[in-house]
Design a protein around this motif. Sequence first.
Motif, PDB file in Angstrom:
ATOM      1  N   PHE A 134       0.842  -1.196   0.000  1.00 59.87           N
ATOM      2  CA  PHE A 134       0.000   0.000   0.000  1.00 59.87           C
ATOM      3  C   PHE A 134       0.879   1.249   0.000  1.00 59.87           C
ATOM      4  N   VAL A 135       0.378   2.293  -0.674  1.00 61.12           N
ATOM      5  CA  VAL A 135       1.062   3.582  -0.731  1.00 61.12           C
ATOM      6  C   VAL A 135       0.278   4.590   0.090  1.00 61.12           C
ATOM      7  N   ILE A 136       0.984   5.272   0.994  1.00 55.01           N
ATOM      8  CA  ILE A 136       0.373   6.317   1.830  1.00 55.01           C
ATOM      9  C   ILE A 136       1.136   7.610   1.593  1.00 55.01           C
ATOM     10  N   ARG A 137       0.451   8.678   1.267  1.00 51.78           N
ATOM     11  CA  ARG A 137       1.081   9.975   1.033  1.00 51.78           C
ATOM     12  C   ARG A 137       0.626  10.953   2.121  1.00 51.78           C
ATOM     13  N   LEU A 138       1.617  11.567   2.785  1.00 52.98           N
ATOM     14  CA  LEU A 138       1.329  12.480   3.889  1.00 52.98           C
ATOM     15  C   LEU A 138       2.017  13.819   3.639  1.00 52.98           C
ATOM     16  N   PRO A 139       1.274  14.888   3.391  1.00 55.89           N
ATOM     17  CA  PRO A 139       1.895  16.200   3.203  1.00 55.89           C
ATOM     18  C   PRO A 139       2.444  16.739   4.513  1.00 55.89           C
ATOM     19  N   LEU A 140       3.682  17.230   4.476  1.00 55.06           N
ATOM     20  CA  LEU A 140       4.324  17.739   5.689  1.00 55.06           C
ATOM     21  C   LEU A 140       4.328  19.256   5.775  1.00 55.06           C
ATOM     22  N   GLN A 141       3.777  19.924   4.783  1.00 54.97           N
ATOM     23  CA  GLN A 141       3.762  21.382   4.812  1.00 54.97           C
ATOM     24  C   GLN A 141       2.857  21.893   5.942  1.00 54.97           C
ATOM     25  N   LYS A 142       3.190  23.049   6.427  1.00 52.97           N
ATOM     26  CA  LYS A 142       2.407  23.649   7.502  1.00 52.97           C
ATOM     27  C   LYS A 142       0.993  23.954   7.016  1.00 52.97           C
ATOM     28  N   ASN A 143       0.012  23.617   7.835  1.00 56.07           N
ATOM     29  CA  ASN A 143      -1.403  23.860   7.557  1.00 56.07           C
ATOM     30  C   ASN A 143      -1.925  23.045   6.375  1.00 56.07           C
ATOM     31  N   ALA A 144      -1.194  22.022   5.955  1.00 58.30           N
ATOM     32  CA  ALA A 144      -1.682  21.177   4.857  1.00 58.30           C
ATOM     33  C   ALA A 144      -2.806  20.265   5.332  1.00 58.30           C
ATOM     34  N   GLU A 145      -2.800  19.929   6.618  1.00 55.34           N
ATOM     35  CA  GLU A 145      -3.852  19.098   7.194  1.00 55.34           C
ATOM     36  C   GLU A 145      -4.341  19.721   8.492  1.00 55.34           C
ATOM     37  N   SER A 146      -5.463  19.239   8.956  1.00 53.33           N
ATOM     38  CA  SER A 146      -6.004  19.759  10.201  1.00 53.33           C
ATOM     39  C   SER A 146      -5.129  19.331  11.378  1.00 53.33           C
ATOM     40  N   VAL A 147      -5.253  20.049  12.454  1.00 50.62           N
ATOM     41  CA  VAL A 147      -4.469  19.741  13.651  1.00 50.62           C
ATOM     42  C   VAL A 147      -4.764  18.334  14.146  1.00 50.62           C
ATOM     43  N   ALA A 148      -6.027  17.932  14.069  1.00 50.18           N
ATOM     44  CA  ALA A 148      -6.413  16.597  14.542  1.00 50.18           C
ATOM     45  C   ALA A 148      -5.778  15.511  13.670  1.00 50.18           C
ATOM     46  N   ASN A 149      -5.772  15.716  12.354  1.00 47.25           N
ATOM     47  CA  ASN A 149      -5.184  14.716  11.456  1.00 47.25           C
ATOM     48  C   ASN A 149      -3.667  14.606  11.655  1.00 47.25           C
ATOM     49  N   VAL A 150      -3.024  15.759  11.863  1.00 52.09           N
ATOM     50  CA  VAL A 150      -1.584  15.752  12.088  1.00 52.09           C
ATOM     51  C   VAL A 150      -1.250  15.009  13.378  1.00 52.09           C
ATOM     52  N   ALA A 151      -2.033  15.236  14.428  1.00 54.21           N
ATOM     53  CA  ALA A 151      -1.798  14.560  15.703  1.00 54.21           C
ATOM     54  C   ALA A 151      -2.005  13.052  15.561  1.00 54.21           C
ATOM     55  N   ARG A 152      -3.043  12.652  14.848  1.00 48.23           N
ATOM     56  CA  ARG A 152      -3.307  11.224  14.656  1.00 48.23           C
ATOM     57  C   ARG A 152      -2.205  10.581  13.816  1.00 48.23           C
ATOM     58  N   ARG A 153      -1.750  11.296  12.795  1.00 52.10           N
ATOM     59  CA  ARG A 153      -0.670  10.794  11.940  1.00 52.10           C
ATOM     60  C   ARG A 153       0.616  10.607  12.739  1.00 52.10           C
ATOM     61  N   ASN A 154       0.955  11.610  13.549  1.00 51.51           N
ATOM     62  CA  ASN A 154       2.187  11.541  14.334  1.00 51.51           C
ATOM     63  C   ASN A 154       2.153  10.399  15.344  1.00 51.51           C
ATOM     64  N   GLU A 155       1.012  10.183  15.962  1.00 55.90           N
ATOM     65  CA  GLU A 155       0.883   9.090  16.925  1.00 55.90           C
ATOM     66  C   GLU A 155       1.042   7.737  16.232  1.00 55.90           C
ATOM     67  N   ALA A 156       0.501   7.621  15.016  1.00 55.88           N
ATOM     68  CA  ALA A 156       0.619   6.366  14.268  1.00 55.88           C
ATOM     69  C   ALA A 156       2.071   6.088  13.905  1.00 55.88           C
ATOM     70  N   LEU A 157       2.808   7.132  13.496  1.00 56.49           N
ATOM     71  CA  LEU A 157       4.211   6.953  13.130  1.00 56.49           C
ATOM     72  C   LEU A 157       5.077   6.631  14.349  1.00 56.49           C
ATOM     73  N   LYS A 158       4.766   7.273  15.496  1.00 57.86           N
ATOM     74  CA  LYS A 158       5.509   6.970  16.719  1.00 57.86           C
ATOM     75  C   LYS A 158       5.269   5.530  17.161  1.00 57.86           C
ATOM     76  N   ALA A 159       4.028   5.069  17.048  1.00 57.75           N
ATOM     77  CA  ALA A 159       3.712   3.689  17.421  1.00 57.75           C
ATOM     78  C   ALA A 159       4.428   2.712  16.489  1.00 57.75           C
ATOM     79  N   TRP A 160       4.567   3.088  15.227  1.00 62.71           N
ATOM     80  CA  TRP A 160       5.294   2.246  14.256  1.00 62.71           C
ATOM     81  C   TRP A 160       6.762   2.118  14.661  1.00 62.71           C
ATOM     82  N   ASP A 161       7.383   3.247  15.022  1.00 58.88           N
ATOM     83  CA  ASP A 161       8.783   3.215  15.454  1.00 58.88           C
ATOM     84  C   ASP A 161       8.945   2.377  16.727  1.00 58.88           C
ATOM     85  N   ALA A 162       8.007   2.515  17.661  1.00 62.12           N
ATOM     86  CA  ALA A 162       8.080   1.739  18.899  1.00 62.12           C
ATOM     87  C   ALA A 162       7.953   0.243  18.621  1.00 62.12           C
ATOM     88  N   ARG A 163       7.082  -0.115  17.685  1.00 63.00           N
ATOM     89  CA  ARG A 163       6.905  -1.520  17.328  1.00 63.00           C
ATOM     90  C   ARG A 163       8.167  -2.077  16.661  1.00 63.00           C
TER      91      ARG A 163
END
Length: 309
Positions: A48-77
């Motif tokens: 699967f391909v997932i594309r995540l824009p990193l520019q400021k204000n490209a996504e809502s604050v809630a989406n950015v927080a959820r994305r960051n938590e998912a990536l942190k959990a991936w690193d921990a795993r």
Amino acid sequence: MLSNDVHGDDVWCIDPRGLLTLLVTKDTYERLGLVGRRLPFKAHKDYFVIRLPLQKNAESVANVARRNEALKAWDARREREGLGAWNVVYNFDESTLPGLMFSKSQVREVVCQMTKSNDVHIPLPSLRHHPSTSQTKAQPSISDGQQPANDDDVEDWNLEMAELFEWVGMASLGSQRLKANDRVDPYVALYEYPSPSHVGNITRLRWSGLIGSTFLQSVIDIALATMKTLPAPDSGMIKPFVAITAHSCSTSPVTYIPPSPSTSDGPTRLARVDGEDTWCLFATSGAGEAQGIDFALVESLGQYDTRWG
């Protein structure tokens, strides 16, 4: 920035647009919980391909927080599974980024290597439009006494281009077969250089490493600008030319980046070590007094790449 991890099948990169692209297995995709698309290849539908824009204000604050938590959990795993930290390669300009981005970084300076080959057979290029393109522009018709491009014309054009770019490849490798005094046994190697040609000298400039798109574009711009400053060759004169070949990182999930400002579009491919992604630009001074440039571009793509559909 590109991940270069030998442990596992998941890869990612951050391209000049500020877009983070992940290419992950089905198991990782389901655990991440981020929205993506399945690869369109029947033999590899478990990626699967997932594309995540990193520019400021490209996504809502809630989406950015959820994305960051998912990536942190991936690193921990990954840490729990013994995979450790990511190995990454990245490119930077010392004038804009003097310090190292990571504490354990190893710097490799990409420098130009210049080599010369003397007394080699050099083609006298005569780039002409593809027969079908030329006929389309002229809008031929049988009533005008013109015939549309036939298979023989197209075959001749393809053969000319194949011979020209084969020569470029051999010249880039410094092949002995191009030498004017080459006397190799035909049972060992058989090569016939493009005709017409002349004997002369060539210069090769090579940069090996992860090169940024800005630097690569500057190489192309300088080469083409230099071609335009050269006097237009008269009949019988040798036409100067330049050939630029670039090899992409086949282990990157990002292939061609379209000029569109959209950050969600673009072709996908399966990142693999034995992939193929190479292009070559051949340019020579145009005819007449317009100081134009005639050029041809060829691309070589491997399997599982949607660059051309």
